[in-house]
Design an enzyme around this catalytic site. Structure first.
Site, PDB file in Angstrom:
ATOM      1  CD  GLU A   1       5.193  -4.132   1.235  1.00 34.74           C
ATOM      2  OE1 GLU A   1       4.282  -4.685   1.485  1.00 34.74           O
ATOM      3  OE2 GLU A   1       6.404  -4.227   1.462  1.00 34.74           O
TER       4      GLU A   1
ATOM      5  CB  CYS B   1       8.215  -3.771   8.412  1.00 33.02           C
ATOM      6  SG  CYS B   1       8.976  -2.765   7.215  1.00 33.02           S
TER       7      CYS B   1
ATOM      8  CG  HIS C   1      -6.568   7.038   0.721  1.00 40.57           C
ATOM      9  ND1 HIS C   1      -6.364   6.702  -0.401  1.00 40.57           N
ATOM     10  CD2 HIS C   1      -5.981   8.043   1.161  1.00 40.57           C
ATOM     11  CE1 HIS C   1      -5.588   7.871  -0.652  1.00 40.57           C
ATOM     12  NE2 HIS C   1      -5.185   8.709   0.225  1.00 40.57           N
TER      13      HIS C   1
END
Length: 193
Positions: free
Chosen positions: A142, A29, A74
């Site tokens: 998330e 991450c 996006h």
């Protein structure tokens, strides 16, 4: 339930977004750009109902709140504190990006969306007898198994990092698609007053 408790309603939004969360303990991450299918829950509260016997008409969220949340779809979310070369490369190679003053973790996203939606609600003309409606909290999912929830105290907590609307930048390709291109500038002016 006492008379002091408010009724809650929930509106769910979704978007796809990419980020890097620097400084976290998971190397995947913190060192690799990756994406999530986010779910954003807005929880609104009120002690009375409007003329339609609702806390708040969900249709009112289709304007500013939806526009600002959809701006992250996006797109890649960038932290102003990241490496300048990375920021420049991402802005050069991605048409859709959002620059924010905190790391794009679920926790910070929940704070950021709280402040954005709260500003929208504060500038929305209420015309149907809405009472003391206000944003109760924002939940950012998330993943399917993890989320962060932000309350007003969290959103305004300087120990969690300062988030000013002035420090958020939406890519020109994003704002060009808004039906109201002046939306964010108007929110910033209203928040400053």
């Amino acid at each position: 339930m006492s008379c002091d408790e408010a009724m809650l309603i929930r509106k769910l939004f979704r978007f796809e977004n990419a980020h890097i969360v620097r400084g976290c303990s998971t190397r995947r991450c913190s060192h690799s750009i990756h994406g999530h299918s986010y779910k954003i829950e807005l929880l609104l509260e009120a002690h009375s109902l409007d003329h339609g016997q609702m806390v708040y008409d969900f249709g009112l969220l289709k304007g500013g709140a939806f526009t600002l949340i959809d701006a992250f779809d996006h797109a890649v979310t960038l932290w102003t504190g990241d490496d300048p070369a990375y920021l420049a490369a991402m802005r050069q190679h991605s048409e859709r990006w959002v620059l924010i003053p905190v790391s794009p973790s679920a926790e910070q996203f929940s704070r950021l969306f709280f402040l954005l939606v709260d500003a929208v609600l504060a500038t929305t003309a209420l015309r149907n007898g809405e009472g003391d409606v206000r944003l109760h909290s924002v939940i950012v999912h998330e993943t399917e198994t993890g989320y962060a929830q932000c309350f007003r105290e969290d959103a305004e907590n300087p120990r969690m990092g300062r988030i000013d609307l002035e420090s958020i930048v939406f890519a020109p390709a994003i704002t060009a698609q808004w039906s109201d291109p002046a939306l964010f500038e108007r929110l910033k002016r209203a928040r400053a007053d």
